[in-house]
Design an enzyme around this catalytic site. Structure first.
Site, PDB file in Angstrom:
ATOM      1  N   ARG A  34      84.899 -15.141  38.984  1.00 38.83           N
ATOM      2  CA  ARG A  34      85.361 -13.826  38.532  1.00 38.83           C
ATOM      3  C   ARG A  34      84.200 -13.032  37.949  1.00 38.83           C
ATOM      4  O   ARG A  34      83.245 -13.593  37.413  1.00 38.83           O
ATOM      5  CB  ARG A  34      86.466 -13.987  37.478  1.00 38.83           C
TER       6      ARG A  34
ATOM      7  N   GLY B 162      96.671 -24.325  42.496  1.00 39.55           N
ATOM      8  CA  GLY B 162      95.800 -24.627  41.372  1.00 39.55           C
ATOM      9  C   GLY B 162      96.544 -25.007  40.103  1.00 39.55           C
ATOM     10  O   GLY B 162      96.573 -26.166  39.698  1.00 39.55           O
ATOM     11  N   HIS B 163      97.184 -24.026  39.502  1.00 37.24           N
ATOM     12  CA  HIS B 163      97.730 -24.198  38.156  1.00 37.24           C
ATOM     13  C   HIS B 163      98.693 -25.374  38.038  1.00 37.24           C
ATOM     14  O   HIS B 163      98.619 -26.160  37.091  1.00 37.24           O
ATOM     15  CB  HIS B 163      98.412 -22.892  37.712  1.00 37.24           C
TER      16      HIS B 163
ATOM     17  N   GLU C 211      86.858 -17.640  46.385  1.00 37.70           N
ATOM     18  CA  GLU C 211      87.664 -16.425  46.181  1.00 37.70           C
ATOM     19  C   GLU C 211      86.790 -15.446  45.433  1.00 37.70           C
ATOM     20  O   GLU C 211      86.167 -15.804  44.428  1.00 37.70           O
ATOM     21  CB  GLU C 211      88.865 -16.735  45.285  1.00 37.70           C
TER      22      GLU C 211
ATOM     23  N   ASN D 214      92.730 -25.509  43.993  1.00 39.26           N
ATOM     24  CA  ASN D 214      91.963 -24.561  43.179  1.00 39.26           C
ATOM     25  C   ASN D 214      91.644 -25.229  41.837  1.00 39.26           C
ATOM     26  O   ASN D 214      92.549 -25.607  41.094  1.00 39.26           O
ATOM     27  CB  ASN D 214      92.803 -23.295  42.987  1.00 39.26           C
TER      28      ASN D 214
ATOM     29  N   ASP E  89      89.834 -23.970  39.292  1.00 35.76           N
ATOM     30  CA  ASP E  89      89.425 -23.032  38.233  1.00 35.76           C
ATOM     31  C   ASP E  89      89.959 -23.397  36.847  1.00 35.76           C
ATOM     32  O   ASP E  89      89.283 -23.205  35.836  1.00 35.76           O
ATOM     33  CB  ASP E  89      89.926 -21.617  38.550  1.00 35.76           C
ATOM     34  N   HIS E  90      91.189 -23.901  36.803  1.00 33.64           N
ATOM     35  CA  HIS E  90      91.792 -24.141  35.490  1.00 33.64           C
ATOM     36  C   HIS E  90      91.153 -25.294  34.732  1.00 33.64           C
ATOM     37  O   HIS E  90      91.272 -25.385  33.515  1.00 33.64           O
ATOM     38  CB  HIS E  90      93.302 -24.315  35.613  1.00 33.64           C
TER      39      HIS E  90
ATOM     40  N   ARG F   9      85.186 -15.883  33.404  1.00 31.94           N
ATOM     41  CA  ARG F   9      86.033 -16.480  32.364  1.00 31.94           C
ATOM     42  C   ARG F   9      86.263 -17.981  32.567  1.00 31.94           C
ATOM     43  O   ARG F   9      86.591 -18.680  31.631  1.00 31.94           O
ATOM     44  CB  ARG F   9      87.369 -15.752  32.263  1.00 31.94           C
TER      45      ARG F   9
ATOM     46  N   THR G 142      95.233 -13.382  39.383  1.00 28.34           N
ATOM     47  CA  THR G 142      95.321 -12.376  40.448  1.00 28.34           C
ATOM     48  C   THR G 142      96.773 -11.924  40.576  1.00 28.34           C
ATOM     49  O   THR G 142      97.658 -12.734  40.815  1.00 28.34           O
ATOM     50  CB  THR G 142      94.841 -12.994  41.789  1.00 28.34           C
TER      51      THR G 142
ATOM     52  N   HIS H   6      87.365 -19.448  42.221  1.00 30.53           N
ATOM     53  CA  HIS H   6      87.268 -17.989  42.098  1.00 30.53           C
ATOM     54  C   HIS H   6      86.190 -17.674  41.074  1.00 30.53           C
ATOM     55  O   HIS H   6      86.346 -17.950  39.885  1.00 30.53           O
ATOM     56  CB  HIS H   6      88.639 -17.458  41.633  1.00 30.53           C
TER      57      HIS H   6
ATOM     58  N   HIS I 233      99.521 -18.939  45.478  1.00 37.35           N
ATOM     59  CA  HIS I 233      99.806 -18.327  44.182  1.00 37.35           C
ATOM     60  C   HIS I 233     101.193 -18.709  43.672  1.00 37.35           C
ATOM     61  O   HIS I 233     102.196 -18.398  44.301  1.00 37.35           O
ATOM     62  CB  HIS I 233      99.679 -16.793  44.209  1.00 37.35           C
TER      63      HIS I 233
ATOM     64  N   GLU J 224      95.801 -15.002  53.568  1.00 37.82           N
ATOM     65  CA  GLU J 224      96.515 -15.831  52.598  1.00 37.82           C
ATOM     66  C   GLU J 224      97.659 -14.985  52.071  1.00 37.82           C
ATOM     67  O   GLU J 224      97.445 -13.947  51.441  1.00 37.82           O
ATOM     68  CB  GLU J 224      95.591 -16.270  51.456  1.00 37.82           C
TER      69      GLU J 224
HETATM   70  N1  PXP Z   1      95.338 -18.075  45.924  1.00 33.27           N
HETATM   71  C1  PXP Z   1      94.744 -17.028  45.299  1.00 33.27           C
HETATM   72  C2  PXP Z   1      94.192 -15.934  46.135  1.00 33.27           C
HETATM   73  C3  PXP Z   1      94.623 -17.000  43.896  1.00 33.27           C
HETATM   74  O1  PXP Z   1      94.022 -15.950  43.296  1.00 33.27           O
HETATM   75  C4  PXP Z   1      95.119 -18.083  43.156  1.00 33.27           C
HETATM   76  C5  PXP Z   1      94.967 -18.085  41.672  1.00 33.27           C
HETATM   77  O2  PXP Z   1      93.633 -18.175  41.320  1.00 33.27           O
HETATM   78  C6  PXP Z   1      95.702 -19.154  43.851  1.00 33.27           C
HETATM   79  C7  PXP Z   1      95.824 -19.113  45.227  1.00 33.27           C
HETATM   80  C8  PXP Z   1      96.239 -20.349  43.141  1.00 33.27           C
HETATM   81  O3  PXP Z   1      97.350 -19.967  42.395  1.00 33.27           O
HETATM   82  P1  PXP Z   1      97.996 -20.978  41.378  1.00 33.27           P
HETATM   83  O4  PXP Z   1      96.952 -21.304  40.363  1.00 33.27           O
HETATM   84  O5  PXP Z   1      99.150 -20.222  40.836  1.00 33.27           O
HETATM   85  O6  PXP Z   1      98.393 -22.189  42.167  1.00 33.27           O
END
Ligand code: PXP
Length: 236
Positions: free
Chosen positions: A45, A210-211, A70, A7, A9-10, A49, A101, A43, A188, A149
């Site tokens: 959103r 992701g994070h 997402e 992911n 996004d960050h 953001r 989320t 994602h 997540h 998921e």
């Molecule tokens: N899966 C979903 C559905 C999410 O919403 C997220 C966070 O955007 C992730 C996975 C990834 O989570 P993390 O950034 O904590 O790894």
């Protein structure tokens, strides 16, 4: 072999902090794929953001593996999915005020089945981000999804005392989902420190992370980034 969805996004979160051109999530996706990512997740959103519409269009053009979008099950997002045509859509709940989320999708949501069938009629692989709960999995299957998921946030936040219980819960849900013929993803809050507890769950065929990866990337590259700036300053 278990797959890794990254992911990105960050990366966009850092860019949006300055509303500038860097760091570029498209480049992040390219690097992730070059180093073994099997899938790129993003994602879009409602409040934009981090990832912007343009990012999504560019990702669609450049991602070579699979693009997993997402999104919340809203009309705006359905229209975007239809025009961008990601390989996969993961439907997630979304609240403006949340940091990320926070929980799985409520599968009793009115109109959800219709959203799923509209996406599937576009030949999009559809997944639901849900809590690891058999009743929810059963309902998801009935609505015609391809995958679930399983939300690992509760596991990620568990203390050492109740971690085993959360792992068992995910294990049971993953086994049940597989038995229902669903593709089983987990995501997540998965980190370099806690992933080992999930690895024993063979039914999980893919992680979405992701994070923790983006966090690790900052320190993996910070030394080199400082060295390069120092070089630019002193060799002026
Ligand atoms: N899966 C979903 C559905 C999410 O919403 C997220 C966070 O955007 C992730 C996975 C990834 O989570 P993390 O950034 O904590 O790894």
């Amino acid at each position: 072999m278990r797959k890794l969805g990254v992911n990105i996004d960050h990366v966009a979160t850092i860019r949006e902090a300055r509303k500038t051109f860097e760091p570029d999530p498209i480049e992040a996706a390219y690097i992730a794929e070059k180093h073994g990512a099997d899938q790129i997740t993003t994602h879009l959103r409602e409040d934009r953001r981090h990832i912007q519409d343009r990012d999504l269009r560019l990702l669609r053009e450049t991602v070579q593996t699979r693009l997993n979008l997402e999104m919340a099950p809203t009309e705006e997002m359905i229209a975007i999915a239809k025009s961008i045509h990601p390989d996969e859509v993961t439907l997630v709940p979304e609240k403006r005020e949340e940091v990320t989320t926070e929980g799985g999708l409520k599968v009793d949501l009115e109109g959800l089945e219709d959203v799923i069938s509209r996406l599937k009629s576009e030949d999009i692989f559809v997944s639901l981000f849900i809590d690891p709960d058999n009743e929810t999995i059963k309902k998801s299957k009935k609505m015609g999804v391809d995958a679930v998921e399983l939300h690992t946030g509760y596991f990620a936040n568990a203390t050492e005392n109740n971690r085993d219980k959360e792992v068992d819960r995910i294990q049971d849900a993953a086994a049940y989902a597989k038995k229902q013929g669903l593709y089983v993803v987990a995501g997540h809050g998965i980190t370099y420190y806690n992933v080992k507890y999930l690895n024993k769950i063979e039914e999980i065929v893919e992680y979405n992370i992701g994070h923790s990866i983006v966090s690790r990337a900052v320190f993996a590259g910070l030394g080199e980034a400082v060295r390069l700036m120092k070089q630019l300053i002193v060799s002026r």
